[in-house]
Write an enzyme that holds these catalytic residues in place. Sequence first.
Site, PDB file in Angstrom:
ATOM      1  N   SER A 109       7.150 -15.569 -58.737  1.00  0.00           N
ATOM      2  CA  SER A 109       6.993 -15.251 -57.310  1.00  0.00           C
ATOM      3  C   SER A 109       7.410 -13.836 -56.917  1.00  0.00           C
ATOM      4  CB  SER A 109       7.782 -16.254 -56.463  1.00  0.00           C
ATOM      5  OG  SER A 109       7.124 -17.502 -56.447  1.00  0.00           O
ATOM      6  N   LYS A 112       4.900 -11.792 -55.073  1.00  0.00           N
ATOM      7  CA  LYS A 112       4.669 -11.849 -53.630  1.00  0.00           C
ATOM      8  C   LYS A 112       5.061 -10.571 -52.884  1.00  0.00           C
ATOM      9  CE  LYS A 112       4.805 -16.849 -53.727  1.00  0.00           C
ATOM     10  NZ  LYS A 112       5.657 -18.041 -53.844  1.00  0.00           N
ATOM     11  N   SER A 164       9.116 -18.519 -50.078  1.00  0.00           N
ATOM     12  CA  SER A 164       8.252 -18.362 -51.246  1.00  0.00           C
ATOM     13  C   SER A 164       7.173 -19.438 -51.318  1.00  0.00           C
ATOM     14  CB  SER A 164       9.086 -18.363 -52.536  1.00  0.00           C
ATOM     15  OG  SER A 164       8.392 -17.724 -53.583  1.00  0.00           O
TER      16      SER A 164
END
Length: 450
Positions: A109, A112, A164
């Site tokens: 993640s 992101k 997230s």
Amino acid sequence: MRHRKHGWEWTAWMAAVILLLGIAEGRPGEQLVPVSRITLETEKNQERKRAGEEKNLEKEALPDANTAPAAAAKEPSLSLHSQSAVLMDGKTGRVLYGKNEDVQRPMASTTKIMTCILALEKGNPENKVEVSGNASSQPQVRMGMKKGENYYLKDLLYALMLESYNDSAVAIAEHIGITTEGFAEMMNEKARSLGCENTHFITPNGLDAQETGENGEILLHSTTARDLARIMAYCVLESPKREEFLEITRTRNYSFTDAERKRNISCVNHNSFLDMDKSLLSGKTGFTGGAGYSYVAASEDEERVFAIALLGCGWPPDKTWKWADAKKLLNYGKDNYAYRDVYQKPALPRLLVENGIPENGELSEEAFLVLTSEGEETFPVLLRKDEKVEVTLKIAKSLPAPVEKGTVVGEILYTLEGEVIRKDPVSASKTVKKISLSWCLGRVFADYIL
């Protein structure tokens, strides 16, 4: 009309004209410009030169009060858990500490941060985003979106960076790039523009993925510690939307509703390092089964901006290893690196101009150029105590006439660990014309006929 007084002077002048014109016009193939690296003169060098002691300045090293004595720069071992890690000078992209920093690995993640900065730069935070079936079907961690719901882009960005949420990432990607594939192309294009040559994005949320390249090769959703830190440095320092990025990623808690106000969503920032290190600017955690734990962050301390990236930093139950590695990297940077102004005012030599008209107009004299350099008179560099910046002058030994004022004839190079980190052009401060038949005859006519 005044008559020449001495016949031998007339003869000498004409012989000189013929000889010089023969030299000037007869050697077109020899006008190669040799280039050498010579050190800049310091005040001590100049004094020795005036005293007749300086015989060969080119071979003498340049003493510099702004840099430490030359020493073998040894990078310490920080005993990190991460398989790959980097500490970067956020302002220059220079790696201050690295461990397998150029090995490609999945990044989970931490992906992101690219999704967020692209959405901020390409989208309007007040626009509504409609949830697709693809977005609503994303695996955990997810917000639980339903197909057909509408949310404001700004709210989804908070859900993306604080919690997230994977479904939020896909909804954002489809809103900006029409499809997740289209958005991935935008992500990869942005990465390349930042110099991240070892990064390949497939998903906007960082879930493990692979695809087949144009040549049949298998491409993984992956990056390197160096590239990931570079992207973070861009997000917090260079992007036109850096302030919005920082506002989102530094927020501890955030609540919002869908556009129809039917649902209430609350988000908590899971970047615990915000409370562990007061210098932290931003950060993003990540985890997948393929990537393990990952972390990317930026810190500002006494005008120094550090970017760190950790990849493969353990698997469950080693969730806290990333905090330990992050602390080690940032403490190492803060304890060992400081800014030093390494600028040096060069004493530039005169440059011989072959077949040029001397300033005093005498054929028996050689023509020389006075050189100038107009680089900014300060150059702070983040350095460790044992690191040294080498400053050298790269310049032609001579130039063929004519030379116009402003012509670049060399450069002053600042080099750190074999890499040039600054170049200042050296140029001609005046024009030097070439000796010609008309000029020679004009001189003879002026001196002996008029």
